[in-house]
Design a protein around this motif. Structure first.
Motif, PDB file in Angstrom:
ATOM      1  N   SER A  43       0.811  -1.219   0.000  1.00  0.00           N
ATOM      2  CA  SER A  43       0.000   0.000   0.000  1.00  0.00           C
ATOM      3  C   SER A  43       0.845   1.270   0.000  1.00  0.00           C
ATOM      4  O   SER A  43       0.309   2.375  -0.037  1.00  0.00           O
ATOM      5  N   ARG A  44       2.198   1.116   0.055  1.00  0.00           N
ATOM      6  CA  ARG A  44       3.079   2.286   0.117  1.00  0.00           C
ATOM      7  C   ARG A  44       4.176   2.200  -0.948  1.00  0.00           C
ATOM      8  O   ARG A  44       5.368   2.101  -0.641  1.00  0.00           O
ATOM      9  N   PRO A  45       3.810   2.247  -2.210  1.00  0.00           N
ATOM     10  CA  PRO A  45       4.841   2.197  -3.255  1.00  0.00           C
ATOM     11  C   PRO A  45       5.803   3.378  -3.190  1.00  0.00           C
ATOM     12  O   PRO A  45       6.904   3.318  -3.731  1.00  0.00           O
ATOM     13  N   ASP A  46       5.388   4.451  -2.494  1.00  0.00           N
ATOM     14  CA  ASP A  46       6.269   5.612  -2.364  1.00  0.00           C
ATOM     15  C   ASP A  46       7.501   5.310  -1.514  1.00  0.00           C
ATOM     16  O   ASP A  46       8.468   6.095  -1.516  1.00  0.00           O
ATOM     17  N   LEU A  47       7.476   4.184  -0.779  1.00  0.00           N
ATOM     18  CA  LEU A  47       8.618   3.802   0.055  1.00  0.00           C
ATOM     19  C   LEU A  47       9.599   2.876  -0.663  1.00  0.00           C
ATOM     20  O   LEU A  47      10.561   2.395  -0.055  1.00  0.00           O
ATOM     21  N   ALA A  48       9.380   2.668  -1.949  1.00  0.00           N
ATOM     22  CA  ALA A  48      10.240   1.728  -2.689  1.00  0.00           C
ATOM     23  C   ALA A  48      11.699   2.170  -2.690  1.00  0.00           C
ATOM     24  O   ALA A  48      12.609   1.355  -2.508  1.00  0.00           O
ATOM     25  N   ASP A  49      11.944   3.469  -2.900  1.00  0.00           N
ATOM     26  CA  ASP A  49      13.341   3.944  -2.929  1.00  0.00           C
ATOM     27  C   ASP A  49      14.003   3.791  -1.567  1.00  0.00           C
ATOM     28  O   ASP A  49      15.179   3.421  -1.473  1.00  0.00           O
ATOM     29  N   GLU A  50      13.248   4.061  -0.502  1.00  0.00           N
ATOM     30  CA  GLU A  50      13.810   3.926   0.842  1.00  0.00           C
ATOM     31  C   GLU A  50      14.144   2.464   1.135  1.00  0.00           C
ATOM     32  O   GLU A  50      15.197   2.153   1.719  1.00  0.00           O
ATOM     33  N   ALA A  51      13.255   1.554   0.733  1.00  0.00           N
ATOM     34  CA  ALA A  51      13.520   0.123   0.939  1.00  0.00           C
ATOM     35  C   ALA A  51      14.761  -0.314   0.182  1.00  0.00           C
ATOM     36  O   ALA A  51      15.603  -1.063   0.705  1.00  0.00           O
ATOM     37  N   GLU A  52      14.898   0.162  -1.046  1.00  0.00           N
ATOM     38  CA  GLU A  52      16.064  -0.226  -1.837  1.00  0.00           C
ATOM     39  C   GLU A  52      17.351   0.324  -1.246  1.00  0.00           C
ATOM     40  O   GLU A  52      18.410  -0.307  -1.335  1.00  0.00           O
ATOM     41  N   SER A  53      17.281   1.479  -0.590  1.00  0.00           N
ATOM     42  CA  SER A  53      18.488   2.018   0.036  1.00  0.00           C
ATOM     43  C   SER A  53      18.961   1.110   1.171  1.00  0.00           C
ATOM     44  O   SER A  53      20.160   0.948   1.392  1.00  0.00           O
ATOM     45  N   TYR A  54      18.024   0.486   1.895  1.00  0.00           N
ATOM     46  CA  TYR A  54      18.396  -0.488   2.920  1.00  0.00           C
ATOM     47  C   TYR A  54      19.066  -1.703   2.286  1.00  0.00           C
ATOM     48  O   TYR A  54      20.058  -2.232   2.810  1.00  0.00           O
ATOM     49  N   ASN A  55      18.527  -2.151   1.161  1.00  0.00           N
ATOM     50  CA  ASN A  55      19.108  -3.300   0.480  1.00  0.00           C
ATOM     51  C   ASN A  55      20.531  -3.013   0.021  1.00  0.00           C
ATOM     52  O   ASN A  55      21.426  -3.860   0.134  1.00  0.00           O
ATOM     53  N   ARG A  56      20.751  -1.826  -0.518  1.00  0.00           N
ATOM     54  CA  ARG A  56      22.100  -1.468  -0.990  1.00  0.00           C
ATOM     55  C   ARG A  56      23.077  -1.298   0.182  1.00  0.00           C
ATOM     56  O   ARG A  56      24.269  -1.570   0.050  1.00  0.00           O
ATOM     57  N   ALA A  57      22.530  -0.860   1.319  1.00  0.00           N
ATOM     58  CA  ALA A  57      23.404  -0.565   2.459  1.00  0.00           C
ATOM     59  C   ALA A  57      24.121  -1.796   2.984  1.00  0.00           C
ATOM     60  O   ALA A  57      25.197  -1.696   3.558  1.00  0.00           O
ATOM     61  N   GLN A  58      23.540  -2.984   2.775  1.00  0.00           N
ATOM     62  CA  GLN A  58      24.175  -4.198   3.309  1.00  0.00           C
ATOM     63  C   GLN A  58      25.556  -4.436   2.690  1.00  0.00           C
ATOM     64  O   GLN A  58      26.399  -5.090   3.274  1.00  0.00           O
ATOM     65  N   TYR A  59      25.777  -3.881   1.492  1.00  0.00           N
ATOM     66  CA  TYR A  59      27.078  -4.069   0.840  1.00  0.00           C
ATOM     67  C   TYR A  59      28.122  -3.099   1.368  1.00  0.00           C
ATOM     68  O   TYR A  59      29.285  -3.195   1.030  1.00  0.00           O
ATOM     69  N   GLU A  60      27.722  -2.169   2.178  1.00  0.00           N
ATOM     70  CA  GLU A  60      28.656  -1.263   2.857  1.00  0.00           C
ATOM     71  C   GLU A  60      28.899  -1.723   4.286  1.00  0.00           C
ATOM     72  O   GLU A  60      29.965  -1.533   4.819  1.00  0.00           O
TER      73      GLU A  60
END
Length: 225
Positions: free
Chosen positions: A208-225
């Motif tokens: 119900s919150r597609p506007d949070l897609a970019d924020e979710a992806e930033s968490y996914n990318r952060a694991q590689y740091e």
């Protein structure tokens, strides 16, 4: 190779597919209190029972910890609290990957100092000699648990030393320490192997919150740091 093949068994790195883990975190939390998870789960007192309970489940491999802050005496090491756990694992026939730094270090050390690297390497060498003198088993170590996660947590208001903005500096320091650990261990036993665990993260936004897609992806990318 098939599971029953003798060559496959000889070449296997781990004794079982499933691996147990005994939580050994020993950092300072945001309130400044020292955490001792091995004591909290009573593994320090019940290691023999814990390891024996793994065998009927077919689990012959586990992660465990030495608890650096508890065994370090200003650069000298009292491993008496660790030795019963080593003995318990050996008696049960369980292969252990020993973590040297599980988020915590002694109170008198600055994690950004050269002494931090030297002291962790000395602990590694000391522990390696103990294992070499007591068993023919190939030693396995995790020098620093979850380097990337530790850099994230310790450089925010989550975990000591709360070094906000020093993520990359801390990561370089922990990598230095890891290299020093490897060299110290290999000086004692060239057969030794090392494990470098990190969390695996996958975050999804609510449907119900597609506007949070970019924020979710930033968490996914952060694991590689």
């Amino acid at each position: 190779m098939p599971e029953g093949n003798p060559t496959a068994r000889r070449n296997r790195v781990f004794r079982s597919f499933w691996m147990a883990g005994f939580e050994a975190a020993d950092h300072r939390n945001r309130f400044g209190h020292r955490v001792d998870m091995l004591a909290g789960i009573q593994h320090d007192r019940k290691a023999a029972e814990d390891y024996a309970n793994l065998v009927p489940l077919g689990i012959r491999c586990a992660r465990d910890g030495i608890r650096w802050p508890a065994v370090d005496r200003g650069g000298e090491y009292d491993l008496s609290s660790w030795l019963p756990i080593v003995k318990a694992a050996r008696q049960a026939g369980v292969q252990v990957i020993w973590t040297l730094c599980h988020y915590g270090w002694p109170d008198d050390l600055d994690v950004f100092s050269a002494a931090f690297v030297d002291r962790l390497a000395k602990l590694a060498g000391t522990a390696s000699r103990v294992l070499r003198e007591s068993s023919d088993e190939v030693p396995m170590f995790t020098p620093v648990n979850e380097i990337s996660f530790l850099c994230w947590a310790a450089c925010r208001d989550f975990m000591y030393p709360f070094a906000v903005g020093r993520d990359q500096e801390l990561k370089r320091q922990l990598v230095r320490a890891t290299i020093a650990v490897c060299e110290a261990v290999w000086d004692v036993d060239r057969r030794a192997r090392f494990l470098y665990p990190e969390p695996v993260v996958r975050v999804f936004p609510p449907r119900s919150r597609p506007d949070l897609a970019d924020e979710a992806e930033s968490y996914n990318r952060a694991q590689y740091e």
